[in-house]
Design a protein around this motif. Sequence first.
Motif, mmCIF file in Angstrom:
data_model
loop_
_atom_site.group_PDB
_atom_site.id
_atom_site.type_symbol
_atom_site.label_atom_id
_atom_site.label_comp_id
_atom_site.label_asym_id
_atom_site.label_seq_id
_atom_site.Cartn_x
_atom_site.Cartn_y
_atom_site.Cartn_z
ATOM 1 N N ARG A 59 -34.257 5.480 -49.453
ATOM 2 C CA ARG A 59 -34.777 6.516 -48.536
ATOM 3 C C ARG A 59 -33.687 7.525 -48.219
ATOM 4 O O ARG A 59 -33.918 8.735 -48.217
ATOM 5 N N SER A 60 -32.488 7.022 -47.934
ATOM 6 C CA SER A 60 -31.403 7.938 -47.574
ATOM 7 C C SER A 60 -31.045 8.846 -48.746
ATOM 8 O O SER A 60 -30.755 10.033 -48.565
ATOM 9 N N VAL A 122 -25.609 3.776 -47.094
ATOM 10 C CA VAL A 122 -26.618 4.812 -46.851
ATOM 11 C C VAL A 122 -25.954 6.143 -47.183
ATOM 12 O O VAL A 122 -24.762 6.343 -46.958
ATOM 13 N N HIS A 225 -33.059 5.472 -41.230
ATOM 14 C CA HIS A 225 -33.625 5.315 -42.565
ATOM 15 C C HIS A 225 -34.484 4.060 -42.688
ATOM 16 O O HIS A 225 -34.927 3.724 -43.788
ATOM 17 N N PHE A 232 -41.772 7.848 -44.156
ATOM 18 C CA PHE A 232 -40.819 8.316 -45.157
ATOM 19 C C PHE A 232 -41.421 9.430 -46.009
ATOM 20 O O PHE A 232 -40.789 10.460 -46.261
#
Length: 787
Positions: A59-60, A122, A225, A232
């Motif tokens: 996600r990051s 991250v 995150h 998301f």
Amino acid sequence: MTTHDSTPVTGSASDAAADTASASASADDRRAVTGKRRIAFAVYVADVGRLPGLQALLRSLALTNPALCEDVVVLHPGLPDAAFDAAHRLHPRLIPRTAAGRHDVFRLDDYDTVIALTPALVVLGRIDDLLRLRTGVAAVSRPGPDGVLDDGLLVIQRQDLGHPVPHAAAPDIPESLLVPLDSRYDFRALRLGDDLAVPDGVIVLNFAGTPTTCTGPAHEVRARHDLDDEAFRAAYLALPGAKHPDLLLHLALPFPDGSRPPIDLVRQLAEIHRGRGHHDLAVALLGEAVAGRPDLPRCHETLGVCLMALSRYEEAETHLLLATGSPDFAPRAYGQLARLAWLLGRTEDARGYALAGLESDPTDANCRAWYARTSEMVTAGASAPDTSPGEQLAHVALFAEGDENAGDKVLPEAVRSCFTADTGPGRWHQQHAHLLVDEDGLERLNARRAVIVGGGGLFLPDTAPNGNSGWQWNIPDDVLARITAPLAVFAVGYNVFDGQRYRRERFAASLRALVERSAFFGLRNHGSVARVRELLPASLREKVRYQPCPTTVARHLDARLTEPAVREDTVLINCAYDRAGLRFGHDYGHFLAEMAAAIRAISGAAEVRYAAHMPADERFVDDLRREHGLTLPVEPLYLLSNDAIRDLYRRTRLVIGMRGHAGMIPFGCGTPVISLVSHPKLAYFLADIDRPDWGVSVHERALGARLAERALAVLADHPGAVADVHDRQRTLWSVTRENLALLRELTLLPDPFGEPGPGAGPVVPVPRSADDEDRAAPSLRTAPPTP
């Protein structure tokens, strides 16, 4: 750096399926030919407890680098396939593979650059600089006996490790290979404790060794995150700026049930499908979105263009007309309408649409070009040559006009020169490949002595796409089957780019029909021969022959192209920018810097000038001046006649070219060439003449030094280099003469070259160009002996 024992990366059935899916997604893979660098992220997940960290990492990475989407290889000790379902939802190119440990990141032999991450990381900022690294093993140095910890970020260049990496143990990286990274690329959260804020500029934050119960600013950053899938997706779609097409499609589709997606998002997704040749998917998206909505001109324009690409012309015209209702989009829509009418042979309608576009915006270049083209067609139609169709050959090809590609201007004339002395309209009926072959068009083709298709890279799916054939000749299968005139495919190329996606089904079916119908089927390099044979049934493969591009034997077609008494002390450079992402990947900055170094080195031996085959090529000159302070004089070949183009290339000492015909035309004129390989076809040509060392990949790490060394060697022994070019041409000319002997059985035309005696040069017809037709009679003459 001390490492631990490890065993080879192995693969399960699911691993193989994932790898196959990835290969399919990337379509044509010709890295071995182009030298294109393949990049991957690699993450080792030791157990299911690390999977939430992997998901936060993904996600990051997406939220901070939305335009980046490379393969993510997830190494694991044998976790079940279902364990990665959540991660698959976050990234379209996730590839799980079983491995013995994290150090198997050094054994991903199918990648050139591996960015090794961990579930404890991250990403907080842009990582472009990591993608541009080209040497060694990069890492943030840390205190300790090893200098680099196993739980940090690494950027590994496989080339520097040797091939293959031994399986008995992970490699022992010598100190000389270690490249220090700034600590902001692997900043330890342990340094911050529970109260210190994450410093500005940190790009990768590493939570290795931090207790899970810790709180504080750093852990708040990571918690941002920990999103569910819906949150998301929404966060990614809301980001401003460019997004990677793979990632955008993956996170936007399918749309959530019951929601009506924003129309701009729908159009954006449709444009991605359009760019990949999936016009049916684009039409499905847009058709539903614009139903009952005439107030969406931009969407109607895109929908019209996609329908045109499917050869659904009547529907396309309707939607493009709707788009003309907006003053902002009318000029663009009218330009597309002009193209549509031209495709269908409605020249007067095309001119009318172009004129309407100019009335909307007198500065619109596309409408102005279409108005000029169609006006010339009307004039030419009124003064057609008084020649019996049965005495003519039909020529199906791309016929460049105006400021279009100089190579596509020279090529059709070169093809015709192989068959007849007269290359003008008296002997040839011109059929632009993009025009729809309807019943009237079929009748015109069948009335001719023979139909010659070529040359050029006509086997390309995304230049003027159509739903009838899947390549550039716009002919339905049933019409192709009813061609009764002898049909010859001559020096056509398979021009798909390395990494280009396209749907093979329609193209493969049309290709089979074309090969079955053709009496002669010749492709311009052995690479194209091999690729096309892959798409054919075994019974048809042997019909595919090798026929060099006629531009490569120009000296044998034109008596005027003898070795000049004096060559200008110049070196010409050419670059290409169509589909720049496929050509350069992440290496454009590297390419530009290396070219600047090479130009500075070569300039001491000759004046370096720039040969632009079309206006877009001049981007190189602009970028070079802006980034490196170098200015090159420009030769705008797109403004020159065919004779002037050949003469310019004949009189220079060396051409360094990225376009196919920036190599083949000067080579054909007897000038030494070096190819900047960004497309497989350049390497294919060099392989055909057994001179692969005449090419340098645009991805080559030492591009500048290698290019300068080769260029200076050519200049130092120029007579020897020219003699080598002449020697290489003899083989191509021999193949061409053999093929033309077969083709004369189809056309029933005399040999325009005669039978040369021992030691004699080629017998060359004159005139060679339309410029000479009024000044010379269509006779034959013998050229002087070949130097």
